[in-house]
Every structure is written in structure tokens, then in C-alpha cells.
Design an enzyme around this catalytic site. Sequence first.
Site, PDB file in Angstrom:
ATOM      1  N   HIS A 114      -6.231  16.160  59.736  1.00  0.00           N
ATOM      2  CA  HIS A 114      -4.991  15.685  60.330  1.00  0.00           C
ATOM      3  C   HIS A 114      -4.535  16.514  61.528  1.00  0.00           C
ATOM      4  O   HIS A 114      -4.003  15.974  62.492  1.00  0.00           O
ATOM      5  CB  HIS A 114      -3.905  15.691  59.253  1.00  0.00           C
ATOM      6  N   TYR A 144      12.034  11.280  59.614  1.00  0.00           N
ATOM      7  CA  TYR A 144      11.477  10.263  58.719  1.00  0.00           C
ATOM      8  C   TYR A 144      12.538   9.239  58.342  1.00  0.00           C
ATOM      9  O   TYR A 144      12.281   8.033  58.324  1.00  0.00           O
ATOM     10  CB  TYR A 144      10.911  10.927  57.463  1.00  0.00           C
ATOM     11  N   ASP A 188      -0.093  12.239  64.351  1.00  0.00           N
ATOM     12  CA  ASP A 188       1.076  12.203  63.478  1.00  0.00           C
ATOM     13  C   ASP A 188       2.229  11.511  64.215  1.00  0.00           C
ATOM     14  O   ASP A 188       2.032  10.463  64.816  1.00  0.00           O
ATOM     15  CB  ASP A 188       1.436  13.629  63.030  1.00  0.00           C
TER      16      ASP A 188
END
Length: 468
Positions: free
Chosen positions: A444, A387, A238
Site C-alpha cells: 500500500h 473518512y 490511498d
Amino acid sequence: MQRLQVLKDMVIGLDPVQKQLAVGSAVVAGALLTYLVLKRRQVKSIPLGKGWWGAGQKPLSEDEKIYPFKVQTSDEEIQDLHERLDRFRYNDPLEDSGFHYGFNSSSLREVVSYWRNEFDWKKQVAELNKYPHFKTKIEGLDVHFIHVRPPHRENQRVLPLMLVHGWPGSFYEFYKILPLLTENQDGLAFEVICPSIPGYGFSDAPRKQGFDSLAAARIFLTLMERLGFSQFYLQGGDWGSLITTNMAQMKPWCVKGLHLNMFMIRRGFKVLLSIVIGRYLPFLVGLSREDVRRLFPFVEKNVWEILEESGYLHIQATKPDTAGCGVNDSPVGLAAYILEKFSTWTEKKNRDLVNGGLERKFSLDDLLTNVMIYWTTGSIVSSMRFYKENLKNNLDNRVDAKIGIFVPTGLAAFPEELMHCPRSWAETKYKNIYSYTFMPRGGHFAAFEEPQLLANNLIQFVREVEKF
């Protein structure tokens, strides 16, 4: 020796002019060869940059000491949590909707009931504190990390390793893999450092705009230097994948090896060509049968699923503070927002289940401990801002997009990852791939889901690097 004697005899037999030409040619050839070798060995890097992320102006000096830290809680904190859990207003779920609309409220009631009546936060705090925690000030921020040393054994080689988490995870993701890495593996063990990304968990949140993966990479490089490590290994998924990649770009001479369980590349002609003809002529674009199975049909299987799973990304990359208000104020909203990702990013078929398949790979104690790290530190909004800081400008124009990664690299491709990246694609960015492995299962959150698989692959990669 025979060849050298033949060359010597040839030179002796030449006239003076021919000798000069021969010597001159040899010098030029030698110089060219030396240049090519040095150019090939030249370490390419990106600038470190600099930053100050604390409140106000940067002071003339900064305390560089490392301080012990302990996770703490109180009866008041727990009472406040319980009151908020009791006041939550539930909605009725749609019939037969599973997790396709998000966290199913029928399942959410059960999770919250366990959280309210059975989950023991004090016990989990003790679990968090079983490894040594520390903090140190870097660029105006208190950076939190755990530092785990292996037990001392004779004839054991100990290698430093940094593990970096992503969103919506935390350093706690690595608690299951830590014993596997610090145990003696045929004379090899790791001294492990797990930091919290600034703005996540117990690391301070940046107070100024612009804190991106490059800033995090620089801070973690400073952390490793402060701990006395001049060379070390890195592992990440990630955001941890991008941060550790940036670390390898900034100081490749310090990074002995980079291991990733999520790796993405920019768009390019090779990728486009693979998408167009890869299903029919995979050998022409360097795709294996397994690549084809994981990638195609591309539009239906990959593009649509990415769109379906990336709504959060568009929100957090544009207006994180607005969306963050609700989940920062409601523990139930926070749990739904975070745990939905642990459902669908672990296995996409979990969307068909009313309970999201959460307890197939995780315990509720583990999942809620991760949620509590966000809740008790109030860090969900600052984690969402990461983000915005990374995606508000075109990533292709960033300095790290213009240079490859030249350190030894190990790539573990888990089948349930959000997007499959074939080796032939990865090679356009990672120029020194030592190992590329199709992992048999997992998604993930690799370290959290499949700690033994990830540990084995990481150890095997490190052995390959150390051998050469």
C-alpha cells in the site's frame, strides 16, 4: 491526388441537381464528421465548487503570499513525550497471536523502548528540513507543502509533478523517492510539490464540516496555480489517489498525466460478472492470468481480508472524534494505531509475526518520524475526520462518480495492495489508460516501500505521455 481527381471528374459529370445533392451530402457528411471529432475531443470536467474552511466568516480578501516554513521542536516537547511514554500501561499479549489482534504488545514494548532511549527527534527534524517547506493560505487554511527543484543542467527538461499522500501517511512518505525524481533521467527531471492534506501534519485542520476529497482537490489546484503551473503531472495512492483523480476531473486541461498506485472503482455489472465467472472464463470478462491469481478465490481471499483490515474505516467514517481521543492523548496508542497499518498493509503475511515485520521494509526512525508528524501537530483526529466527510453520504451520488477520467493515466498495480483492481475494471472509470503495470512486489505504501520501482514506473509513464 488520384482519388481527388476521380472525385472531381465524377462531380463534373453530374447534372446541376445531382451536383447540388452531391455538394449538400458532402457538407452534411463534413459537418457530422466535424461534430463527432469535436465531441470526441471535448474535455469533460466537474465543477470546481468553492469553500471556506477557516474559523468564522470568510473575509473579503485572503493573503495569497507563500511563506517559508521550518519544522521545529523543543526540549519541552521532547520531555513531555518521554513522560507520556514512561507512563504507558501495557497489556499482556495472547500467546501465538502475532499481529492478528492488532499491534502485539510484546513488540510494542520494544518499539517504545527504542523511541524513548534511542530515537533522536531533533536529528529527524533536521532530516525533514533538508527540503524547502512552505505555507500559503487557501480557503481559510494554511496549506503546508514541500517544493523541490532539480539541480540546473543543460538540455534538461523539467516537468512539474505533485505527489499526494494518504492515511496514515504524510508528505514524509516521499522522501526516498524525491531524489530519484529530481535526478536527471536521460534529459528528464521533475520539479516536485508534496502538500500535506488539510487536517494532516502541518496543514491546518478544517474548522467546518464537509471538507472532502473534492475540497482538497480544489485547494491543491489553487496551490499549483499559485505556484505558476498551468500544466503538470499528478501521482497519488490511498486518499491521494482520489484527490488527484478529482483534480484531473476538475481541470483536465491542466493535468498532463495522472499516475496512481491505488485505484478503486464503484460496483457495477462488469465487476459482478467478473467475480461470478472470472475464475473460470477470465477471457470473457477481460481478466489476465495474473488478475485471476490476485483476485481468486474472491470471497475467501479478498472479501474476508478487506473486512479484517477495514475496521478502522468504519470507526473513522462514523465517530472519529470519539476514537481519536485516546490516540491523540497517548503517543504509544498513536504509534500502535498507525504502525499496525504499516505492518499489515505492506504484506498481509506480517500478521503472523510477533514483530509485524515492520523492519523488513522500513527503519524504526522512518516509521517513528511519520508518527511524530501526527503527534507533534495533534492532527490524528482531523485526519480521521476525512473518512467521515467522504463517506457519510453515498459516494455513487457524488458528482465525481458520474463522470470518467479522460486524462492520460498510468496505473501501477502492487501485489500487496488492499484490493486488486484489474485493468478491465479500471477502464470503466479511467478512459485513457496509457500504461497498466503488474508491479513485482510492494504494498500500500509504494513510495515508502519501493521508491525505485515506483519512480521507474512513473518516469516510464511520463515518457509515454510526452512522446505522444
